[in-house]
Design a protein around this motif. Structure first.
Motif, PDB file in Angstrom:
ATOM      1  N   ASP A 298       0.897  -1.211   0.056  1.00 14.45           N
ATOM      2  CA  ASP A 298      -0.066   0.022  -0.165  1.00 14.45           C
ATOM      3  C   ASP A 298       1.002   1.185  -0.235  1.00 14.45           C
ATOM      4  O   ASP A 298       1.204   1.910  -1.050  1.00 14.45           O
ATOM      5  CB  ASP A 298      -1.003   0.017   1.103  1.00 14.45           C
ATOM      6  CG  ASP A 298      -1.855   1.339   1.203  1.00 14.45           C
ATOM      7  OD1 ASP A 298      -1.957   2.037   0.379  1.00 14.45           O
ATOM      8  OD2 ASP A 298      -2.409   1.572   2.257  1.00 14.45           O
ATOM      9  N   VAL A 299       1.670   1.289   1.202  1.00 11.63           N
ATOM     10  CA  VAL A 299       2.795   2.137   1.168  1.00 11.63           C
ATOM     11  C   VAL A 299       3.680   1.368   1.981  1.00 11.63           C
ATOM     12  O   VAL A 299       3.513   0.657   3.157  1.00 11.63           O
ATOM     13  CB  VAL A 299       2.406   3.501   1.508  1.00 11.63           C
ATOM     14  CG1 VAL A 299       1.885   4.531   0.604  1.00 11.63           C
ATOM     15  CG2 VAL A 299       1.795   3.301   3.067  1.00 11.63           C
ATOM     16  N   PRO A 300       4.952   1.585   1.862  1.00 10.09           N
ATOM     17  CA  PRO A 300       5.791   2.019   0.715  1.00 10.09           C
ATOM     18  C   PRO A 300       5.497   1.352  -0.532  1.00 10.09           C
ATOM     19  O   PRO A 300       5.322   0.223  -0.527  1.00 10.09           O
ATOM     20  CB  PRO A 300       7.099   1.980   1.040  1.00 10.09           C
ATOM     21  CG  PRO A 300       7.202   0.782   2.105  1.00 10.09           C
ATOM     22  CD  PRO A 300       5.891   0.611   2.705  1.00 10.09           C
ATOM     23  N   VAL A 317      10.825  -9.168  -1.186  1.00 14.79           N
ATOM     24  CA  VAL A 317      11.451  -8.148  -0.922  1.00 14.79           C
ATOM     25  C   VAL A 317      11.398  -7.035  -2.253  1.00 14.79           C
ATOM     26  O   VAL A 317      11.403  -7.680  -3.256  1.00 14.79           O
ATOM     27  CB  VAL A 317      13.026  -8.236  -0.647  1.00 14.79           C
ATOM     28  CG1 VAL A 317      13.138  -8.998   0.795  1.00 14.79           C
ATOM     29  CG2 VAL A 317      13.534  -9.150  -1.754  1.00 14.79           C
ATOM     30  N   TRP A 318      11.506  -5.971  -1.851  1.00  8.79           N
ATOM     31  CA  TRP A 318      11.341  -5.003  -2.941  1.00  8.79           C
ATOM     32  C   TRP A 318      12.085  -3.454  -2.760  1.00  8.79           C
ATOM     33  O   TRP A 318      12.483  -3.086  -1.627  1.00  8.79           O
ATOM     34  CB  TRP A 318       9.990  -4.504  -3.376  1.00  8.79           C
ATOM     35  CG  TRP A 318       9.086  -3.832  -2.290  1.00  8.79           C
ATOM     36  CD1 TRP A 318       8.929  -2.448  -2.195  1.00  8.79           C
ATOM     37  CD2 TRP A 318       8.047  -4.478  -1.557  1.00  8.79           C
ATOM     38  NE1 TRP A 318       8.135  -2.095  -1.070  1.00  8.79           N
ATOM     39  CE2 TRP A 318       7.474  -3.331  -0.740  1.00  8.79           C
ATOM     40  CE3 TRP A 318       7.995  -5.619  -1.340  1.00  8.79           C
ATOM     41  CZ2 TRP A 318       6.971  -3.581   0.473  1.00  8.79           C
ATOM     42  CZ3 TRP A 318       7.191  -5.831  -0.130  1.00  8.79           C
ATOM     43  CH2 TRP A 318       6.484  -4.868   0.679  1.00  8.79           C
ATOM     44  N   GLU A 319      12.387  -2.665  -3.898  1.00 10.36           N
ATOM     45  CA  GLU A 319      13.070  -1.646  -3.610  1.00 10.36           C
ATOM     46  C   GLU A 319      12.103  -0.472  -3.623  1.00 10.36           C
ATOM     47  O   GLU A 319      11.163  -0.342  -4.493  1.00 10.36           O
ATOM     48  CB  GLU A 319      14.074  -1.222  -4.940  1.00 10.36           C
ATOM     49  CG  GLU A 319      14.486  -0.059  -5.120  1.00 10.36           C
ATOM     50  CD  GLU A 319      15.506   0.126  -6.349  1.00 10.36           C
ATOM     51  OE1 GLU A 319      15.545   1.390  -6.931  1.00 10.36           O
ATOM     52  OE2 GLU A 319      15.888  -0.916  -6.972  1.00 10.36           O
ATOM     53  N   GLY A 328      14.562   2.953   0.126  1.00  9.44           N
ATOM     54  CA  GLY A 328      14.592   1.965   1.138  1.00  9.44           C
ATOM     55  C   GLY A 328      14.343   0.452   0.622  1.00  9.44           C
ATOM     56  O   GLY A 328      14.012   0.294  -0.611  1.00  9.44           O
ATOM     57  N   VAL A 329      14.770  -0.492   1.395  1.00  9.23           N
ATOM     58  CA  VAL A 329      14.402  -2.063   1.106  1.00  9.23           C
ATOM     59  C   VAL A 329      13.414  -2.589   1.809  1.00  9.23           C
ATOM     60  O   VAL A 329      13.627  -2.448   3.130  1.00  9.23           O
ATOM     61  CB  VAL A 329      15.677  -2.968   1.225  1.00  9.23           C
ATOM     62  CG1 VAL A 329      15.528  -4.379   0.908  1.00  9.23           C
ATOM     63  CG2 VAL A 329      16.628  -2.172   0.011  1.00  9.23           C
ATOM     64  N   ASN A 330      12.172  -3.097   1.371  1.00 12.70           N
ATOM     65  CA  ASN A 330      11.227  -3.641   2.154  1.00 12.70           C
ATOM     66  C   ASN A 330      10.988  -4.968   2.089  1.00 12.70           C
ATOM     67  O   ASN A 330      11.360  -5.537   1.171  1.00 12.70           O
ATOM     68  CB  ASN A 330      10.009  -2.572   1.892  1.00 12.70           C
ATOM     69  CG  ASN A 330      10.023  -0.891   2.275  1.00 12.70           C
ATOM     70  OD1 ASN A 330       9.773  -1.065   3.320  1.00 12.70           O
ATOM     71  ND2 ASN A 330      10.645  -0.489   1.576  1.00 12.70           N
ATOM     72  N   ALA A 331      10.644  -5.590   2.922  1.00  8.84           N
ATOM     73  CA  ALA A 331      10.238  -7.035   2.874  1.00  8.84           C
ATOM     74  C   ALA A 331       8.706  -7.392   3.639  1.00  8.84           C
ATOM     75  O   ALA A 331       8.234  -6.696   4.305  1.00  8.84           O
ATOM     76  CB  ALA A 331      11.313  -7.618   3.942  1.00  8.84           C
ATOM     77  N   PRO A 344       4.455  -5.075   6.121  1.00 11.89           N
ATOM     78  CA  PRO A 344       5.503  -4.818   5.382  1.00 11.89           C
ATOM     79  C   PRO A 344       6.646  -4.058   6.517  1.00 11.89           C
ATOM     80  O   PRO A 344       6.083  -3.414   7.482  1.00 11.89           O
ATOM     81  CB  PRO A 344       5.567  -3.788   4.270  1.00 11.89           C
ATOM     82  CG  PRO A 344       3.914  -4.053   3.823  1.00 11.89           C
ATOM     83  CD  PRO A 344       3.253  -4.471   5.310  1.00 11.89           C
ATOM     84  N   ILE A 345       7.700  -4.514   6.388  1.00  8.65           N
ATOM     85  CA  ILE A 345       8.791  -3.941   7.221  1.00  8.65           C
ATOM     86  C   ILE A 345       9.982  -3.653   6.318  1.00  8.65           C
ATOM     87  O   ILE A 345      10.389  -4.111   5.540  1.00  8.65           O
ATOM     88  CB  ILE A 345       9.387  -4.817   8.277  1.00  8.65           C
ATOM     89  CG1 ILE A 345      10.195  -4.363   9.210  1.00  8.65           C
ATOM     90  CG2 ILE A 345       9.901  -5.977   7.787  1.00  8.65           C
ATOM     91  CD1 ILE A 345      10.284  -5.459  10.576  1.00  8.65           C
TER      92      ILE A 345
END
Length: 505
Positions: A298-300, A317-319, A328-331, A344-345
């Motif tokens: 949703d966000v980010p 994981v995504w950029e 940032g990098v999120n998972a 998401p974190i």
């Protein structure tokens, strides 16, 4: 008693509220701080081999290689696997591993002619020693763009070395790299990623068709059981809705689960540059059919997603690329095969093109970031919530299951003191050596004891049942049978039966 009944018995299975579970951002995973693996480099790649991790990245005229032999807790010294040759130049490396071997592939440029070939080195001792350079000589050269390994099968996405490279072909080996062949036809498309599974090659890409039949780029899925000689299935996996679907990723558990993600604009939720929503789908039958679409963001917002699955543990994981141009990098993780997802974190305050692999004890993510005008390689470890569950068994026959996601669910590993085969039921009894979560089994022991099973806790299970009697398994924590729900409702037409020196409701 019910007629001839309890040759087939139900072990209690509990369904917890998935909404409550999904509010746990970390899912009990302990994320470490980013660790700098190198002060220079871009586009890292990671492979796992039990507790051994292998990492490489694009270096300047080198083949950088790092290894951890203790599941990412510490790292060996940096090594350069390039065997010096003044007439050649390596760039863009990929690393793959299975139980037996590790392969490091790269694009190898012959400087006098600038001809590019695909080359590799191989290790059969988890990266301690490596073979000499192995050059895969093709008359038109080859650029490697993606790679997958399963047992002795290797599949590489290549383009020939020519102006613009042409459409992709599949360079493949069925004997662990001793011999190679190329698919007879090219595959018109771009952004292609591939994965190998149980007897099949899976491709996901943006297709190129003239005239183009779609209003916007869509995601095409292809299935081949002969490594690209022919295609049994070619279908759209995204929705032909006029919204752009691009930059796909694909992963396989080596068996029947195939997981795909891509960046989609259908929710009209995009950032300032390339970031939009990351969505995905799962097949549990080796690509024959696909589940409904998952929305991970949703966000980010994000782009350049990477995915992996190990048993019931999934990670995306995504950029990050939002309206404020945060990179940032999120998972996002599921511990139950996608039935529920942690929130998401963010695991890196900045970073590009993350890659993920999952071992039995941890999630491993690598990415590169621009820090103080220097491109650097980072690693983040997420320790999985491993618990020990004690299971009391009685002498002779027991109804049992596997109440955790265990690293190796073979019967002799989970219940080593058992003295019979494990029997499951589907209108008749059948023996099995692999114990699946959600299923119940008859198993015999020579004496009463307590068995300790180690694994990731199960908080939710969704189990298909058949008409008639079923033997079903347990989650980690016991709850009342009234907590069990069914779809459609009210289809349970008997009591739940357990067994301890006789059947009991």
């Amino acid at each position: 008693m019910v007629k001839n009944i309890l040759w087939i018995i139900m072990i209690v299975i509990i369904f917890l509220n998935a909404d409550l579970y999904s509010q746990d951002t970390s899912c009990g995973i302990v994320w470490g701080a980013p660790v700098e693996l190198s002060s220079s480099g871009i586009i890292p790649r990671i492979a796992v081999q039990g507790d051994t991790l292998h990492v490489t990245w694009a270096g300047s005229g080198s083949l950088p290689y790092l290894r951890s032999t203790n599941n990412g807790l510490s790292w060996d010294s940096l090594r350069d696997l390039w065997i010096y040759d003044p007439s050649r130049q390596p760039f863009q490396s990929w690393i793959l591993a299975n139980e037996k071997n590790v392969y490091l592939f790269w694009r190898d440029a012959y400087i006098p002619t600038n001809m590019i070939q695909t080359a590799y080195r191989k290790s059969s001792d988890k990266g301690t020693t490596w073979s000499d350079n192995q050059l895969i000589q093709l008359s038109r050269g080859s650029n490697i763009w993606d790679a997958s390994l399963l047992d002795n099968m290797i599949a590489l996405r290549i383009t020939y070395h020519m102006p613009l490279g042409g459409w992709p072909f599949i360079l493949r080996s069925t004997d662990a790299g001793q011999t190679w062949s190329v698919s007879p036809d090219s595959i018109p498309g771009y952004n292609m990623k591939l994965a190998l599974s149980n007897g099949a090659l899976h491709i996901i890409q943006n297709p190129y068709i003239e005239p183009y039949p779609y209003e916007a780029p869509e995601i095409e899925y292809r299935l081949s059981t002969n490594l690209g000689d022919t295609w049994e299935k070619v279908e759209l996996i995204s929705t032909d809705d006029g919204f752009s679907s691009m930059i796909p990723s694909i992963a396989s558990d080596g068996k029947n689960r195939i997981f795909t993600t891509w960046r989609d604009t259908k929710y009209e939720n995009c950032g300032s540059m390339f970031g939009c929503d990351i969505v995905g789908r799962l097949s549990t039958n080796n690509g024959v059919s696909w589940g409904t679409e998952w929305l991970f963001t949703d966000v980010p917002l994000g782009t350049n997603s990477s995915i992996d699955l190990n048993g019931k543990i999934f990670c995306v994981v995504w950029e990050e690329d939002d309206a404020d141009e945060n990179y940032g990098v999120n998972a996002r993780v599921s511990l139950d095969g996608g039935n529920s997802w942690c929130l998401p974190i963010k695991i890196g305050s900045q970073g590009h093109k993350p890659q993920v692999e999952i071992t039995d004890r941890a999630i491993h993510i690598v990415y590169w970031a621009d820090v103080e005008n220097s491109f650097r390689i980072y690693y983040v470890r997420g320790a999985l919530p491993i618990i020990n569950t004690e299971i009391p068994v009685q002498k002779n026959w027991n109804l049992i299951s596997v109440p955790v996601n265990a690293s190796d669910a073979l019967k002799d590993n989970i219940y080593p003191s058992s003295v019979s085969s494990a029997f499951t039921y589907n209108k008749t009894y059948n023996t099995t050596e692999l114990l699946n979560t959600g299923e119940g089994y008859w198993l015999k022991f020579a004496h009463a004891e307590t068995v300790t099973v180690s694994g990731v806790p199960i908080k939710y299970l969704d189990i298909p049942v058949r008409t008639g009697w079923n033997m079903i398994g347990s989650i980690t924590s016991p709850v009342t049978t009234s907590s069990i729900t069914t779809e459609p409702p009210n289809i349970i037409s008997s009591f739940y039966y357990g067994y301890k020196s006789g059947y009991r409701i």
